[in-house]
Scaffold this active site. Structure first.
Site, PDB file in Angstrom:
ATOM      1  N   ASP A  88       0.840  -1.193   0.000  1.00  0.00           N
ATOM      2  CA  ASP A  88       0.000   0.000   0.000  1.00  0.00           C
ATOM      3  C   ASP A  88       0.875   1.243   0.000  1.00  0.00           C
ATOM      4  O   ASP A  88       2.080   1.179   0.280  1.00  0.00           O
ATOM      5  CB  ASP A  88      -0.949  -0.012   1.217  1.00  0.00           C
ATOM      6  CG  ASP A  88      -0.205  -0.197   2.523  1.00  0.00           C
ATOM      7  OD1 ASP A  88       0.565   0.715   2.893  1.00  0.00           O
ATOM      8  OD2 ASP A  88      -0.367  -1.243   3.184  1.00  0.00           O
ATOM      9  N   GLU A 134      23.007 -21.577 -18.188  1.00  0.00           N
ATOM     10  CA  GLU A 134      22.067 -20.735 -17.422  1.00  0.00           C
ATOM     11  C   GLU A 134      22.795 -19.524 -16.831  1.00  0.00           C
ATOM     12  O   GLU A 134      22.263 -18.412 -16.798  1.00  0.00           O
ATOM     13  CB  GLU A 134      21.418 -21.550 -16.301  1.00  0.00           C
ATOM     14  CG  GLU A 134      20.355 -22.517 -16.797  1.00  0.00           C
ATOM     15  CD  GLU A 134      19.853 -23.461 -15.707  1.00  0.00           C
ATOM     16  OE1 GLU A 134      18.665 -23.808 -15.721  1.00  0.00           O
ATOM     17  OE2 GLU A 134      20.665 -23.868 -14.840  1.00  0.00           O
TER      18      GLU A 134
END
Ligand code: DGJ
Length: 730
Positions: free
Chosen positions: A533, A613
């Protein structure tokens, strides 16, 4: 001038770059709300004419005018008990037990700059960036006043609101004090709210308003995974690019309530603020109560524009501190890599491997303190576990620094484990009701943050940690919902103040710490995005968006989050596969693309990566660093709706429209499909854009009207990333 007051007609207009907000003081001193939308340059009170509506009574002072009723008029701040039967914004109990308020206009004042709210986070601005209007309404019989504040941010197309309730010569109990009451004279609206659960936050849901009341709220003590404290009202034809919409976002981190009432006359009322079920406040004589702030914005150009307004105001006028604009470090977090199972060697090894990939910071997550080998003990004992980390945090931080990396640390300050020295020493600091067995959440209890001594303990403990080592980042976690509300410090009549006092205590502690340690990057977290928030963003410029790191799920969570919150605020990491939350396997490319749409990092053990990777991760980090400015400060567009479509795509467009980054994935791959075109948004339609990789060119108009052809997908969750650059004019 953004605030215009006509003393003769009583018309008050607030104007921003593209919007106008109108109120009118009528002949009876009632403050009506008569418009919020695009410019109209007309007194919009002509729209609010009523007849005699049965069972909608009339205030005494209007005499025999049966067409004037508080039950029908659009009101700026609606009271309980005086004949408006819709949801009230404010409700008090007087000393005699009556519960009526009749707020009428008293006076108003205007000043340069933006008001602030003592003890609460709020939008801040320079004197020349905002204007404030304060309107005082008064209940003559009780002398209770409501001071309605409006912060008008012209350039941002934003109006903020907060209310100060003041008692007069009698004490009152405040039972409800909403931050926002917005009456819209029509009911032709859809509402969008954001629901969810742990690991599945902020799922947008759009519905036509139904007669009666609909609500999204939290009674969990936090804003919660289950509902977010933000809401959109939009015209039924509103899309990303077109249509009228109004957004409201509460700057608060505790229980809240958003209610929408579609009334008997098909008008709409929006109420937003503290949840009245978990609130009551004693106002002694001549005292005040401040509500949290609401940020309002309105767009007539669809949802994308509305999001841009919120992104800008939150990024530039809510987030603060040294990291507000500074480039956020690419981090690696130990949680999904090793959970509780680590020692110094393991952590240093992760850091060393990550440093070679280009990662900037190692974050040591849960488990470094007290007796904490699982999640049932140790919270509250904020001293290093030397068995795991001989040499302490200082030693570890130095080893990490020697690798050219920064060091960050996890904390969960608001909690206490019953199995901890802190709880043994101060059982009364925990929130629990004497004589009752408390409800545990993740085996833990909460500390009573409303108490100054608890705040001081945490301030000292955290300051000590931060001074004991070179720590550049703190992840502030919070892993349960709150109940069993009771504070040893409060009188029985004041116990309902505790939920709000808890949040005020949290804010006060965060304010002290962020001031004392301005160089630290603070990341909020509550089991992922359980407290995502604007209140927390005032202290922590980024928040861990969700505990779900699965790229497919995350793309939907980040989609929902993006309606109000800026991309820089979204903590997002690449994790391993099969994913630890869903078991799903997605490609490293797709995981990278998804995590890059945020404040980027990794959450895996590099030791388990193949050479190929590692090479791909090096490349991801290089690309992210290259595009970081565009991602964090460019305009963000949602290009598909992943809740209903087979793809999740978004883009970032630089302010000058010259740089475009399109990212996303096709969820399910099917054979023999026509190659899909993705319509872009926010480009210069007269410019030519070139694909930086292939050299192909299109006009901005073609890309927005016809779209860009996506590559033919191979395998599910097929990741796509396209860079476009403006080459010249078409
Ligand atoms: C919940 C957080 O969201 C996770 O990232 C991790 O920090 C755990 N808590 C640790 O307990």
């Amino acid at each position: 001038m953004a605030i215009h007051i006509d003393k003769t007609t009583g018309l008050i207009r607030l104007t921003t770059k593209n919007t106008e907000y109108q109120m009118k003081i009528d002949d009876h001193g009632v403050l009506q709300h008569i418009w919020y939308g695009g410019f109209v340059n007309t007194d919009m009170s002509y729209l609010t004419k009523y007849g005699d509506v049965g069972f909608s009574g009339n205030p005494y002072d209007v005499g025999d005018d049966r067409s004037y009723s508080l039950d029908t008029l659009p009101l700026e701040y609606a009271c309980a008990g005086t004949g408006d039967y819709r949801i009230p914004a404010v409700c008090v109990t007087h000393a005699d037990g009556s519960r009526v308020l009749d707020l009428r206009y008293e006076d108003c004042r205007v000043y340069a700059g933006k008001y602030s709210i003592p003890g609460l986070p709020a939008v801040y601005a320079e004197e020349d960036e905002a204007q404030t209007l304060e309107i005082t309404l008064k209940d003559i019989a009780s002398e209770v006043r409501a001071v309605l504040r409006y912060g008008v941010m012209e350039t941002e197309d934003v109006i903020t609101r907060n209310v100060k309730i003041c008692s007069g010569s009698g004490a009152v109990m405040l039972n409800r004090a909403a931050s926002l009451c917005l009456d819209l004279p029509d009911g032709d609206w859809d509402w969008i709210h954001f629901h969810g659960r742990h690991m599945c936050e902020r799922m947008p849901e759009r519905r036509r308003l139904l007669h009666g009341i609909q609500e999204s709220s939290s009674m969990r003590g936090t804003t919660s995974h289950q509902q977010n404290c933000s809401v959109i009202l939009c015209s039924p034809d509103c899309t990303e690019e077109r249509g009228r919409c109004i957004g409201a976002c509460l700057v608060y981190s505790g229980s809240f309530q958003t209610q929408l009432e579609y009334d008997q006359l098909e008008q709409t009322r929006l109420i937003m603020g503290l949840h009245p079920e978990l609130f009551a406040w004693r106002l002694e004589t001549h005292s005040e109560f401040e509500t949290p702030e609401v940020i309002l914005s309105c767009s007539e150009k669809g949802l994308a524009q509305l999001s841009h307004n919120f992104h800008r105001v939150i990024r530039e006028h809510i987030c603060r501190g040294n990291y507000q604009y500074a480039e956020r470090p690419v981090l690696i977090n130990s949680w999904e890599a090793v959970y509780f199972d680590f020692d110094t060697d393991k952590i240093v090894k992760i850091a060393r491997d990550a440093a070679e990939l280009g990662v900037d910071m190692l974050v040591l997550d849960d488990g470094w303190f007290g007796e904490r080998d699982d999640d049932c003990s140790g919270l509250g004992d904020w001293f290093v576990n030397e068995k795991k980390l001989p040499g302490g945090l200082g030693g570890l931080a130095e080893s990490i620094k020697a690798l050219g990396m920064k060091f960050g640390l996890w904390l969960e300050p608001e909690m206490v484990s019953e199995n901890s020295d802190l709880y043994r020493a101060h059982p009364d600091w925990a929130i629990r009701i004497p004589g009752r067995r408390p409800t545990r959440g993740r085996c833990q209890l909460l500390l009573d943050l409303s108490r100054r001594e608890v705040q001081d303990y945490l301030f000292d403990a955290i300051s000590k940690i931060l001074s004991s080592a070179d720590i550049s980042y703190i992840k502030w976690d919070m892993n349960r919902s709150i109940c069993d509300w009771y504070s040893e410090e409060l009188e029985p009549a004041g116990q309902r103040e505790l939920p709000h006092r808890y949040v005020l205590g949290l804010y006060s502690l965060l304010e002290r710490l962020t001031r004392e340690f301005p160089d630290v990057l603070w990341e909020g977290c509550s089991g992922g995005g359980g407290r995502f928030d604007a209140g927390m963003l005032y202290y922590c410029p980024q928040i861990w968006c969700s505990d779900d790191t699965d790229a497919y799920e995350r793309s939907k969570i980040q989609y929902g989050t993006s309606f109000f919150y800026p991309i820089s605020a979204v903590g997002s990491h690449v994790s391993t596969v099969p994913n630890h939350q869903t078991g799903r396997v997605t490609s490293l490319k797709t995981r990278g693309i998804t995590a890059m749409a945020g404040s980027f990092g990794y959450e895996l053990n590099p030791d388990a990566l193949t050479a190929w990777e590692k090479e791909e991760i090096r490349e991801q980090i290089r690309r992210f660093k290259n595009d970081r400015q565009l991602i964090h400060n460019g305009n963000y567009y949602r290009l598909t709706d992943p809740m209903t479509q087979n793809a999740s795509f978004w883009s970032f467009v630089s302010e000058d429209l010259s740089e475009v980054l399109v990212q996303g994935m096709i969820f399910r791959t099917e054979p023999n499909r026509k190659q899909a075109a993705l319509r872009l948004a926010g480009l210069d339609e007269n410019a030519v854009y070139v694909n930086k990789e292939t050299g192909e060119t299109w006009s901005g108009s073609a890309l927005m009207r016809g779209g860009i052809l996506l590559p033919r997908p191979w395998g599910d969750y097929f990741g796509v990333e396209i860079h476009l650059e403006k080459e010249g004019n078409a």
